[in-house]
Design a protein around this motif. Structure first.
Motif, PDB file in Angstrom:
ATOM      1  N   ILE A  80       0.866  -1.176   0.000  1.00 29.81           N
ATOM      2  CA  ILE A  80       0.000   0.000   0.000  1.00 29.81           C
ATOM      3  C   ILE A  80       0.902   1.225   0.000  1.00 29.81           C
ATOM      4  CG2 ILE A  80      -1.895   1.209   1.153  1.00 29.81           C
ATOM      5  CD1 ILE A  80      -2.338  -1.422   2.763  1.00 29.81           C
ATOM      6  N   ASP A  81       0.708   2.122  -0.972  1.00 31.73           N
ATOM      7  CA  ASP A  81       1.538   3.329  -1.008  1.00 31.73           C
ATOM      8  C   ASP A  81       0.769   4.523  -0.428  1.00 31.73           C
ATOM      9  OD1 ASP A  81      -0.096   4.526  -2.952  1.00 31.73           O
ATOM     10  OD2 ASP A  81       1.339   4.307  -4.581  1.00 31.73           O
ATOM     11  N   PRO A  82       1.399   5.699  -0.303  1.00 29.11           N
ATOM     12  CA  PRO A  82       0.739   6.841   0.337  1.00 29.11           C
ATOM     13  C   PRO A  82      -0.508   7.337  -0.401  1.00 29.11           C
ATOM     14  CG  PRO A  82       3.119   7.144   0.339  1.00 29.11           C
ATOM     15  CD  PRO A  82       2.833   5.968  -0.538  1.00 29.11           C
ATOM     16  N   ARG A  83      -0.646   7.013  -1.683  1.00 26.74           N
ATOM     17  CA  ARG A  83      -1.824   7.437  -2.446  1.00 26.74           C
ATOM     18  C   ARG A  83      -2.931   6.387  -2.411  1.00 26.74           C
ATOM     19  NH1 ARG A  83       0.235   8.794  -8.265  1.00 26.74           N
ATOM     20  NH2 ARG A  83       1.556   6.981  -7.830  1.00 26.74           N
ATOM     21  N   PHE A  84      -2.758   5.373  -1.572  1.00 28.91           N
ATOM     22  CA  PHE A  84      -3.720   4.283  -1.425  1.00 28.91           C
ATOM     23  C   PHE A  84      -3.799   3.416  -2.686  1.00 28.91           C
ATOM     24  CE2 PHE A  84      -6.578   5.623   2.361  1.00 28.91           C
ATOM     25  CZ  PHE A  84      -5.463   6.082   3.049  1.00 28.91           C
ATOM     26  N   ASN A  85      -2.733   3.410  -3.476  1.00 24.74           N
ATOM     27  CA  ASN A  85      -2.593   2.416  -4.532  1.00 24.74           C
ATOM     28  C   ASN A  85      -2.190   1.100  -3.881  1.00 24.74           C
ATOM     29  OD1 ASN A  85      -2.903   4.218  -6.885  1.00 24.74           O
ATOM     30  ND2 ASN A  85      -0.940   5.071  -6.231  1.00 24.74           N
ATOM     31  N   LEU A  86      -2.662  -0.003  -4.441  1.00 21.72           N
ATOM     32  CA  LEU A  86      -2.423  -1.308  -3.839  1.00 21.72           C
ATOM     33  C   LEU A  86      -1.826  -2.296  -4.838  1.00 21.72           C
ATOM     34  CD1 LEU A  86      -6.013  -1.805  -2.344  1.00 21.72           C
ATOM     35  CD2 LEU A  86      -4.119  -0.574  -1.254  1.00 21.72           C
ATOM     36  N   ILE A  87      -1.070  -3.248  -4.319  1.00 22.70           N
ATOM     37  CA  ILE A  87      -0.804  -4.505  -5.016  1.00 22.70           C
ATOM     38  C   ILE A  87      -1.490  -5.591  -4.197  1.00 22.70           C
ATOM     39  CG2 ILE A  87       0.890  -6.259  -5.658  1.00 22.70           C
ATOM     40  CD1 ILE A  87       2.847  -4.073  -6.306  1.00 22.70           C
ATOM     41  N   SER A 130       3.867  -3.627   7.986  1.00 22.44           N
ATOM     42  CA  SER A 130       4.922  -4.073   7.070  1.00 22.44           C
ATOM     43  C   SER A 130       4.513  -3.902   5.608  1.00 22.44           C
ATOM     44  CB  SER A 130       5.272  -5.543   7.338  1.00 22.44           C
ATOM     45  OG  SER A 130       4.202  -6.399   6.961  1.00 22.44           O
ATOM     46  N   LYS A 131       3.203  -3.725   5.357  1.00 22.64           N
ATOM     47  CA  LYS A 131       2.718  -3.588   3.981  1.00 22.64           C
ATOM     48  C   LYS A 131       2.775  -2.136   3.481  1.00 22.64           C
ATOM     49  CE  LYS A 131       1.866  -7.916   4.198  1.00 22.64           C
ATOM     50  NZ  LYS A 131       0.542  -8.518   4.094  1.00 22.64           N
ATOM     51  N   ARG A 132       3.174  -1.207   4.351  1.00 24.05           N
ATOM     52  CA  ARG A 132       3.258   0.203   3.975  1.00 24.05           C
ATOM     53  C   ARG A 132       4.562   0.444   3.218  1.00 24.05           C
ATOM     54  NH1 ARG A 132       1.481   4.858   7.717  1.00 24.05           N
ATOM     55  NH2 ARG A 132       1.191   3.138   9.164  1.00 24.05           N
ATOM     56  N   VAL A 133       4.465   1.003   2.018  1.00 25.29           N
ATOM     57  CA  VAL A 133       5.651   1.280   1.196  1.00 25.29           C
ATOM     58  C   VAL A 133       5.577   2.698   0.654  1.00 25.29           C
ATOM     59  CG1 VAL A 133       5.960  -1.140   0.540  1.00 25.29           C
ATOM     60  CG2 VAL A 133       4.579   0.364  -0.915  1.00 25.29           C
ATOM     61  N   ALA A 134       6.728   3.269   0.345  1.00 25.97           N
ATOM     62  CA  ALA A 134       6.765   4.597  -0.269  1.00 25.97           C
ATOM     63  C   ALA A 134       6.363   4.524  -1.734  1.00 25.97           C
ATOM     64  CB  ALA A 134       8.154   5.207  -0.129  1.00 25.97           C
ATOM     65  N   GLU A 135       6.657   3.376  -2.363  1.00 28.16           N
ATOM     66  CA  GLU A 135       6.376   3.194  -3.787  1.00 28.16           C
ATOM     67  C   GLU A 135       6.138   1.720  -4.055  1.00 28.16           C
ATOM     68  OE1 GLU A 135       8.265   5.776  -7.303  1.00 28.16           O
ATOM     69  OE2 GLU A 135       9.651   4.329  -6.445  1.00 28.16           O
ATOM     70  N   LEU A 136       5.124   1.413  -4.853  1.00 21.98           N
ATOM     71  CA  LEU A 136       4.835   0.016  -5.177  1.00 21.98           C
ATOM     72  C   LEU A 136       5.945  -0.594  -6.020  1.00 21.98           C
ATOM     73  CD1 LEU A 136       1.055   0.147  -6.229  1.00 21.98           C
ATOM     74  CD2 LEU A 136       2.002  -0.239  -3.939  1.00 21.98           C
ATOM     75  N   GLY A 137       6.086  -1.918  -5.926  1.00 21.50           N
ATOM     76  CA  GLY A 137       6.951  -2.609  -6.860  1.00 21.50           C
ATOM     77  C   GLY A 137       7.892  -3.629  -6.275  1.00 21.50           C
ATOM     78  N   LYS A 138       8.165  -3.564  -4.984  1.00 19.31           N
ATOM     79  CA  LYS A 138       9.028  -4.585  -4.404  1.00 19.31           C
ATOM     80  C   LYS A 138       8.323  -5.936  -4.439  1.00 19.31           C
ATOM     81  CE  LYS A 138      11.925  -5.630  -0.410  1.00 19.31           C
ATOM     82  NZ  LYS A 138      12.389  -5.180   0.929  1.00 19.31           N
ATOM     83  N   PHE A 166       8.309  -5.262 -12.272  1.00 20.61           N
ATOM     84  CA  PHE A 166       8.385  -4.053 -13.093  1.00 20.61           C
ATOM     85  C   PHE A 166       9.281  -2.999 -12.460  1.00 20.61           C
ATOM     86  CE2 PHE A 166       4.427  -6.154 -14.083  1.00 20.61           C
ATOM     87  CZ  PHE A 166       4.326  -6.045 -15.459  1.00 20.61           C
ATOM     88  N   GLY A 167      10.015  -3.385 -11.410  1.00 22.15           N
ATOM     89  CA  GLY A 167      10.792  -2.397 -10.684  1.00 22.15           C
ATOM     90  C   GLY A 167       9.859  -1.457  -9.930  1.00 22.15           C
ATOM     91  N   ALA A 168      10.348  -0.261  -9.626  1.00 24.88           N
ATOM     92  CA  ALA A 168       9.518   0.726  -8.936  1.00 24.88           C
ATOM     93  C   ALA A 168       8.383   1.169  -9.853  1.00 24.88           C
ATOM     94  CB  ALA A 168      10.365   1.929  -8.539  1.00 24.88           C
ATOM     95  N   ILE A 169       7.162   1.132  -9.342  1.00 26.86           N
ATOM     96  CA  ILE A 169       5.969   1.454 -10.151  1.00 26.86           C
ATOM     97  C   ILE A 169       5.507   2.857  -9.782  1.00 26.86           C
ATOM     98  CG2 ILE A 169       3.623   0.762 -10.748  1.00 26.86           C
ATOM     99  CD1 ILE A 169       4.395  -2.091  -9.863  1.00 26.86           C
ATOM    100  N   ARG A 170       5.849   3.806 -10.624  1.00 25.14           N
ATOM    101  CA  ARG A 170       5.528   5.210 -10.322  1.00 25.14           C
ATOM    102  C   ARG A 170       4.124   5.590 -10.772  1.00 25.14           C
ATOM    103  NH1 ARG A 170      10.904   4.749 -11.217  1.00 25.14           N
ATOM    104  NH2 ARG A 170      12.253   5.680  -9.631  1.00 25.14           N
ATOM    105  N   GLU A 171       3.604   4.901 -11.792  1.00 26.33           N
ATOM    106  CA  GLU A 171       2.262   5.193 -12.305  1.00 26.33           C
ATOM    107  C   GLU A 171       1.453   3.896 -12.352  1.00 26.33           C
ATOM    108  OE1 GLU A 171       1.057   8.103 -12.727  1.00 26.33           O
ATOM    109  OE2 GLU A 171       2.921   9.225 -12.472  1.00 26.33           O
TER     110      GLU A 171
END
Length: 226
Positions: free
Chosen positions: A86-93, A120-128, A177-182
């Motif tokens: 979960i990233d700060p914009r509430f985007n999810l994997i 532990s599920k809080r991330v700055a950016e999706l993709g790990k 996909f590496g770091a997912i910015r969009e």
């Protein structure tokens, strides 16, 4: 860790009110929410559930939670589900457990989505966490090649030396996909790929996130105007 998940799940279950149609998520944290809802049903809470996996369906039936389907209702009032990132914009994997299509169906047809997770599920950016991608078995190799052209390195998810099969009879490619910015744009590109049924990217899908830390439970809400 289970204590964190239990506290998050039980806190999320408190959002459910009588008369609601509730999306019953899948995974180790949603499990605790379903258990709490089963307890509340035994105490007199009147709800109907739509499970997002066969596992959640079996659990709900065992607990005596009445179930329904989209043939009987037009929408879900509130869905409680977990997430892998979960990233700060509430985007999810989502989709680590393989239920991403049914989870997505529940989410997009819900008035409100409550995501339960430990911190532990809080991330700055999706993709790990690798993005689960549900694909049709026929021609999956061609689908994987097209995903590679988008920029993802994939592997076919296996279970007991056989391809993992979803509740819908499909297979899953886990994509790096590496770091997912969009996330929304990557989701769009994947959905346009022939053979892809659904992706584990849930762009801005959460309305409320319930985090459990070592000492507390934090509830964060996203404004619909964002």
């Amino acid at each position: 860790m289970d204590d964190k998940k239990k506290r998050a799940g039980e806190r999320a279950a408190a959002f459910v009110q009588g008369g609601m149609v509730v999306g019953l998520g899948t995974g180790s944290t949603a499990y605790w929410a379903i258990l709490k809802l089963g307890e509340r049903v035994r105490e007199g809470l009147s709800i109907r559930g739509i499970p997002t996996s066969e596992r959640s369906k079996e659990l709900a039936e065992r607990l005596g939670i009445p179930l329904t389907t989209f043939a009987e209702v037009e929408k879900i009032d509130l869905t409680i589900d977990g997430a892998d990132e979960i990233d700060p914009r509430f985007n999810l994997i989502k989709g680590g457990g393989g239920a991403l299509f049914r989870e997505k169906m529940a989410a997009v047809n819900s008035d409100k989505v409550v995501i339960v997770a430990d911190d532990s599920k809080r991330v700055a950016e999706l993709g790990k966490f690798r993005v689960p991608i549900e694909v049709v078995p026929f021609g999956w190799e061609a689908t994987a090649r097209r995903i590679r052209e988008i920029g993802g390195q994939t592997s076919l998810r296996m279970a007991e030396e056989k391809p993992f099969r979803t509740d819908n009879g499909n297979w899953i490619l886990d994509g790096d996909f590496g770091a997912i910015r969009e996330p929304a744009e990557l989701h769009r590109q994947l959905k346009l790929t022939t053979g892809v049924v659904e992706t584990g990217l849930f762009p801005e899908a959460a309305d409320i996130v319930v985090w459990a830390t070592d000492t507390d439970v934090e509830v964060l809400a996203r404004s619909r105007t964002e």
